[in-house]
Design a protein around this motif. Structure first.
Motif, mmCIF file in Angstrom:
data_model
loop_
_atom_site.group_PDB
_atom_site.id
_atom_site.type_symbol
_atom_site.label_atom_id
_atom_site.label_comp_id
_atom_site.label_asym_id
_atom_site.label_seq_id
_atom_site.Cartn_x
_atom_site.Cartn_y
_atom_site.Cartn_z
ATOM 1 N N ASP A 59 0.823 -1.215 0.000
ATOM 2 C CA ASP A 59 0.000 0.000 0.000
ATOM 3 C C ASP A 59 0.860 1.269 0.000
ATOM 4 O O ASP A 59 2.094 1.188 0.084
ATOM 5 N N GLN A 89 -8.204 -0.698 -1.913
ATOM 6 C CA GLN A 89 -8.337 0.751 -2.128
ATOM 7 C C GLN A 89 -9.660 1.257 -1.573
ATOM 8 O O GLN A 89 -9.726 2.328 -0.971
ATOM 9 N N LEU A 90 -10.727 0.462 -1.754
ATOM 10 C CA LEU A 90 -12.029 0.871 -1.218
ATOM 11 C C LEU A 90 -11.993 0.944 0.308
ATOM 12 O O LEU A 90 -12.442 1.914 0.919
ATOM 13 N N ARG A 92 -9.420 1.387 2.177
ATOM 14 C CA ARG A 92 -8.572 2.513 2.569
ATOM 15 C C ARG A 92 -9.323 3.835 2.427
ATOM 16 O O ARG A 92 -9.261 4.687 3.313
ATOM 17 N N GLU A 93 -10.042 4.005 1.304
ATOM 18 C CA GLU A 93 -10.780 5.259 1.095
ATOM 19 C C GLU A 93 -11.883 5.451 2.130
ATOM 20 O O GLU A 93 -12.207 6.576 2.501
ATOM 21 N N SER A 94 -12.454 4.341 2.593
ATOM 22 C CA SER A 94 -13.515 4.435 3.604
ATOM 23 C C SER A 94 -12.927 4.583 5.011
ATOM 24 O O SER A 94 -13.671 4.599 5.990
ATOM 25 N N LYS A 95 -11.614 4.676 5.098
ATOM 26 C CA LYS A 95 -10.890 4.734 6.374
ATOM 27 C C LYS A 95 -11.277 3.576 7.295
ATOM 28 O O LYS A 95 -11.431 3.738 8.507
#
Lengths: 132, 83
Positions: A59, A89-90, A92-95
């Motif tokens: 990452d 990635q999803l 990660r983007e959603s924290k």
């Protein structure tokens, strides 16, 4: 990355791979003569003197999120690697507020882990969603 | 980019970054213990620098120079193999 020299990489790219992929390999072909890097990643076969088919997803922080290791005779499935990258990635983007259940691919339902979901995954996710 | 190696007849090699070369123990009474740690998900990827061939150029790649991007690192047994 393999134990071959960059000179062999060049010949393989120019004489064979460029006939399969227009313009040749678009990313760096790395050389690991002696297998030092492969040893650190746990995929170097000392007896055979070659590296197994190891694939690592790293990452943006430099953290390994996934790996897969196969012995030489069986090839990988690139679409599955891409699916895993999209899932990481999803997340990660959603924290970390969303998770991707078994069989997830882009556009499909994600789960929001929390007390309300305990014991109730069966209401939103079914086994046939694993392989559709 | 990591420093570009000179192209010569010698085969360039790379190595791990930030790790001491294993040597003989300073004290003869000290035993050498081999510790092999398997890679773990959720843990830092070992940094390395490696010679590379990329789009017609001989160059070098350092993993930590790609922080901020997703990286896929693939190992395979050998060039000109069949799978």
């Amino acid at each position: 990355m393999s134990v071959d020299s960059v000179f062999v990489h060049k010949m393989w790219n120019d004489k064979e791979l460029s006939k399969m992929v227009e313009g040749g390999v678009p990313f760096p072909m790395l050389s690991d003569g002696g297998g030092k890097v492969g040893t650190a990643y746990g995929i170097y076969d000392e007896d055979a003197g070659v590296e197994n088919r190891g694939r690592f997803i790293i990452d943006p922080e430099g953290v390994i999120q996934a790996y897969e290791v196969l012995t030489p005779p069986v090839g990988r499935h690139v679409a599955e690697s891409l699916r895993q990258i999209q899932a990481f990635q999803l997340v990660r983007e959603s924290k970390g507020t969303e998770a991707t259940p078994s069989g997830w691919k882009p556009g499909k339902l994600t789960l929001k882990p929390g007390p309300d979901l305990v014991g109730r995954v069966w209401e939103v996710w079914s086994v046939d969603m694993e392989s559709d | 980019m990591a420093e570009k190696p000179k192209v010569g007849c010698a085969r360039p090699t790379g190595g791990l970054v930030g790790q001491a070369e294993p040597g003989r123990p300073k004290d003869e009474t000290q035993s050498v213990k081999e510790v092999r740690k398997m890679i773990q998900v959720g843990k830092a990827a070992p940094d390395f620098v490696a010679p590379a061939y990329c789009k017609g150029e001989f160059t070098a790649v350092k993993l930590s120079e790609h922080l901020g991007k997703w990286v896929v690192l693939c190992f395979y047994p050998g060039d000109f193999t069949f799978v």
